[in-house]
Write an enzyme that holds these catalytic residues in place. Structure first.
Site, PDB file in Angstrom:
ATOM      1  N   LYS A  57       0.757  -1.162   0.189  1.00  0.00           N
ATOM      2  CA  LYS A  57       0.091  -0.063  -0.040  1.00  0.00           C
ATOM      3  C   LYS A  57       0.930   1.126   0.032  1.00  0.00           C
ATOM      4  O   LYS A  57       0.622   2.082  -0.779  1.00  0.00           O
ATOM      5  CB  LYS A  57      -0.921  -0.063   1.026  1.00  0.00           C
ATOM      6  CG  LYS A  57      -2.136  -0.816   1.271  1.00  0.00           C
ATOM      7  CD  LYS A  57      -2.805  -1.092   2.446  1.00  0.00           C
ATOM      8  CE  LYS A  57      -4.141  -2.353   2.152  1.00  0.00           C
ATOM      9  NZ  LYS A  57      -4.668  -2.792   3.462  1.00  0.00           N
ATOM     10  N   GLN A 101      -4.907  -1.152   9.660  1.00  0.00           N
ATOM     11  CA  GLN A 101      -4.679  -2.596   9.221  1.00  0.00           C
ATOM     12  C   GLN A 101      -5.514  -3.714  10.180  1.00  0.00           C
ATOM     13  O   GLN A 101      -4.988  -3.766  11.148  1.00  0.00           O
ATOM     14  CB  GLN A 101      -3.091  -2.966   8.804  1.00  0.00           C
ATOM     15  CG  GLN A 101      -3.040  -4.337   8.085  1.00  0.00           C
ATOM     16  CD  GLN A 101      -3.465  -4.398   6.768  1.00  0.00           C
ATOM     17  OE1 GLN A 101      -3.327  -3.296   5.933  1.00  0.00           O
ATOM     18  NE2 GLN A 101      -4.184  -5.388   6.413  1.00  0.00           N
ATOM     19  N   ASP A 124     -11.251   3.068   3.865  1.00  0.00           N
ATOM     20  CA  ASP A 124     -11.659   1.732   3.843  1.00  0.00           C
ATOM     21  C   ASP A 124     -13.299   1.305   3.750  1.00  0.00           C
ATOM     22  O   ASP A 124     -13.960   0.598   3.554  1.00  0.00           O
ATOM     23  CB  ASP A 124     -11.180   1.073   5.253  1.00  0.00           C
ATOM     24  CG  ASP A 124     -10.244   0.246   5.026  1.00  0.00           C
ATOM     25  OD1 ASP A 124      -9.649  -0.180   3.651  1.00  0.00           O
ATOM     26  OD2 ASP A 124      -9.506  -0.435   5.857  1.00  0.00           O
TER      27      ASP A 124
END
Ligand code: NDP
Length: 296
Positions: A57, A101, A124
């Protein structure tokens, strides 16, 4: 082996094109407004798979011309420590996107952490405010994996209106938002799960099947209507006869490819779309927070 008739939907190639588009628009935003979007990723602990995801990422965020920050906490970190990091990032005007995460260590309540993220920086799309916005048709941050699946479907099928879609899986991060997106496209949507009776019969009705379960090769060829489009979200590591680990999806690829009209492979299907959509969401967040349109 049966012959494959299905079109192989190349998610890796689509994702590369999407990342190139995001890079181009990010450069325009910088040129016109002097803004470089920024994504902060928070990693707690040293889970090897998470380490790889976070590294990728970061690399792709920088390649897209954005700012990238990583915040690392030990796996002994407390919830209060993690919430403090999130609060600092919420308050930092340079940060447009915050991603914590998952999975998180047991001592931390993941829902509490997700809900502490500013919804406008929630790239997200997991915050309850974004889930509610999506469900009620308001502009929302949309979870990256289902957004990627939708892009692949629309690229292949065009208008999805009136199609019958079966989504297998009802998680908050894939199944439920996927169903919402398909409903928004005017599909007739069935959400299946572990308690569904006769899953095969449900699937056989579908023009579109999305498999998001986490069970290797569960969807069989005789579950699939000839010509249906099959999107495989599953990522499963299985031990082969030679002892090596292989990545397989939730769909029995070779057999289903002989019946379906189109199918995504694993790897190289949905997976690469997830990071590309994360970058897309970060660019959108940077523009939306400042009341700007995303450059065309
Ligand atoms: P979850 O474990 O949160 O959800 C799995 C869902 O599958 C649940 O709703 C469960 O039903 C359902 N399920 C389990 N067994 C069956 C069964 N026998 N028949 C029908 N439904 C069943 O997983 P996620 O949604 O997080 O992920 C799903 C898969 O997608 C995983 O393989 C994951 O690794 C992968 N994934 C891939 C991503 C990518 O970038 N490509 C990103 C995110 C996930 P119930 O609710 O009743 O328990």
């Amino acid at each position: 082996m049966t012959e494959s008739t299905a079109t192989r939907i190349d998610g890796a190639a689509f994702a590369a094109r999407l990342r190139a588009e995001v890079t181009r628009k990010t450069a325009l935003l910088h040129e016109r407004e002097g803004i470089a979007p920024g994504l902060a990723v928070v990693l707690v602990g040293e889970d090897p798979a998470s380490e790889v995801y976070v590294r990728n990422k970061g690399k792709m965020t920088i390649e897209a011309g954005m700012n990238s920050w990583q915040h690392r906490l030990p796996d002994t970190a407390t919830q209060a420590q993690l919430l403090q990091v999130v609060a600092n990032l919420n308050a930092d005007p340079a940060v447009d996107g915050i991603l914590v995460q998952l999975p998180l260590p047991d001592q931390i309540d993941a829902d509490a952490v997700i809900h502490a993220i500013d919804p406008d920086k929630d790239v997200d799309g997991f915050h309850v405010v974004n889930a509610g916005r999506l469900a009620t048709g308001l502009p929302a941050m949309v979870p990256c994996t289902p957004l990627g699946c939708l892009m692949l479907l629309k690229d292949h099928l065009g208008d999805l209106s009136g199609m019958k879609a079966v989504v297998i899986g009802r998680s908050n991060i894939v199944g439920k938002p996927m169903a919402q997106l398909l409903l928004k496209e005017s599909c007739t949507v069935t959400i299946a799960h572990s308690r569904t009776r006769d899953l095969a019969a449900e699937c056989r009705q579908a023009d579109i099947i999305i498999a998001a379960v986490g069970r290797p090769r569960m969807v069989k060829a005789d579950w699939v209507k000839p010509g249906a489009v099959v999107i495989d979200v599953g990522i499963n590591r299985v031990r082969m006869a030679d002892g090596k680990l292989k990545l397989v999806g939730d769909v029995d690829y070779d057999a289903v490819a002989a019946v379906a009209g189109a199918i995504t492979p694993v790897p190289g299907g949905v997976g690469p779309m997830t990071i590309a959509c994360l970058l897309n969401n970060t660019l959108e967040a940077a523009c939306r927070r400042r009341g700007l349109a995303v450059p065309a």
